[in-house]
Design an enzyme around this catalytic site. Structure first.
Site, PDB file in Angstrom:
ATOM      1  N   LYS A 147       0.822  -1.211   0.000  1.00  0.00           N
ATOM      2  CA  LYS A 147       0.000   0.000   0.000  1.00  0.00           C
ATOM      3  C   LYS A 147       0.856   1.262   0.000  1.00  0.00           C
ATOM      4  O   LYS A 147       0.627   2.160  -0.808  1.00  0.00           O
ATOM      5  CB  LYS A 147      -0.938   0.019   1.210  1.00  0.00           C
ATOM      6  N   ARG A 188      -0.666  -8.805  13.614  1.00  0.00           N
ATOM      7  CA  ARG A 188      -1.241  -7.781  12.739  1.00  0.00           C
ATOM      8  C   ARG A 188      -2.118  -8.407  11.663  1.00  0.00           C
ATOM      9  O   ARG A 188      -3.157  -7.849  11.304  1.00  0.00           O
ATOM     10  CB  ARG A 188      -0.139  -6.933  12.105  1.00  0.00           C
ATOM     11  N   ARG A 209      11.360  -6.498   5.006  1.00  0.00           N
ATOM     12  CA  ARG A 209      11.300  -5.049   5.222  1.00  0.00           C
ATOM     13  C   ARG A 209      11.841  -4.694   6.606  1.00  0.00           C
ATOM     14  O   ARG A 209      12.569  -3.714   6.765  1.00  0.00           O
ATOM     15  CB  ARG A 209       9.853  -4.553   5.078  1.00  0.00           C
ATOM     16  N   ARG A 253      -9.650   1.692   9.090  1.00  0.00           N
ATOM     17  CA  ARG A 253      -9.316   0.309   9.438  1.00  0.00           C
ATOM     18  C   ARG A 253     -10.416  -0.376  10.243  1.00  0.00           C
ATOM     19  O   ARG A 253     -10.282  -1.552  10.558  1.00  0.00           O
ATOM     20  CB  ARG A 253      -8.021   0.266  10.236  1.00  0.00           C
ATOM     21  N   ARG A 270      12.633  -1.879  11.366  1.00  0.00           N
ATOM     22  CA  ARG A 270      11.351  -1.535  11.980  1.00  0.00           C
ATOM     23  C   ARG A 270      11.046  -2.489  13.127  1.00  0.00           C
ATOM     24  O   ARG A 270      10.825  -3.674  12.924  1.00  0.00           O
ATOM     25  CB  ARG A 270      10.238  -1.568  10.934  1.00  0.00           C
TER      26      ARG A 270
END
Length: 190
Positions: free
Chosen positions: A13, A144, A127, A88, A133
């Site tokens: 996204k 998640r 990622r 969301r 992260r």
């Protein structure tokens, strides 16, 4: 042009939002980026959302809705925008619909990037390694995904029922997926 981009965590996204927004000359607005910037800057908002994000949970609706409305009210968003990471929850859908009605505008399309969940876990782990992260370890990623399935996936059904959903295959290169998105949106709004 007023667009939403949706899909599971890691579907691309954020990557695609930048290209789509550039193509249509509108700002890409990412709630995740807003939250992460506040965490880095040590703001009051950053302190509030840091623990929530580290656990892989969603920031409470009311707080997120206020932040998004404030961002949509800025001058650069007057002619349109692309929202990434909002809404969301069904509560947030209703808040966005109220915001749009209050401003006498509507959504043009809701883009959904479809990618296999196991492929997404691999993407997110990669990622996390590259970007460092902390919110992307495997346990948090799986949590998640569960939160996405429970809370966010019903939104796709809601937008599909309203005739706004545009599904796009999210597999392939950034360029291939981007071209698919633009073609699908252009055909949808024509």
């Amino acid at each position: 042009m007023r667009l939403l981009i949706m899909g599971a965590p890691g579907a691309g996204k954020g990557t695609q939002a930048v290209g789509i927004a550039e193509h249509y000359g509108i700002p890409a607005i990412s709630t995740g980026d807003i939250f992460r910037a506040n965490v880095r800057q040590g703001t009051e908002l950053g302190r509030r959302v840091s623990a929530i994000m580290a656990a892989g949970d969603y920031v409470p609706d009311e707080l997120t809705e206020r932040i998004v409305a404030d961002r949509l009210d800025r001058d650069d968003a007057a002619a349109g925008w692309l929202l990434d990471g909002f809404p969301r929850t069904l509560h947030q859908v209703e808040a966005l619909e109220k915001y749009l009605a209050d401003h006498s505008v509507g959504l043009d399309a809701v883009i959904c990037l479809d990618v296999d969940p196991e492929d997404l876990i691999v993407r997110l782990l990669g990622r996390a390694e590259v970007e460092g992260r902390a919110d992307d370890d495997e346990g948090t990623i799986r949590h998640r995904m569960d939160v996405y399935l429970e809370s966010t996936r019903p939104l796709l059904d809601a937008y599909e029922g309203r005739g706004l959903l545009v599904r796009v295959d999210g597999n392939g290169t950034v360029e291939e997926v981007g071209a698919r998105i633009v073609a699908a949106v252009d055909a949808f709004v024509a």
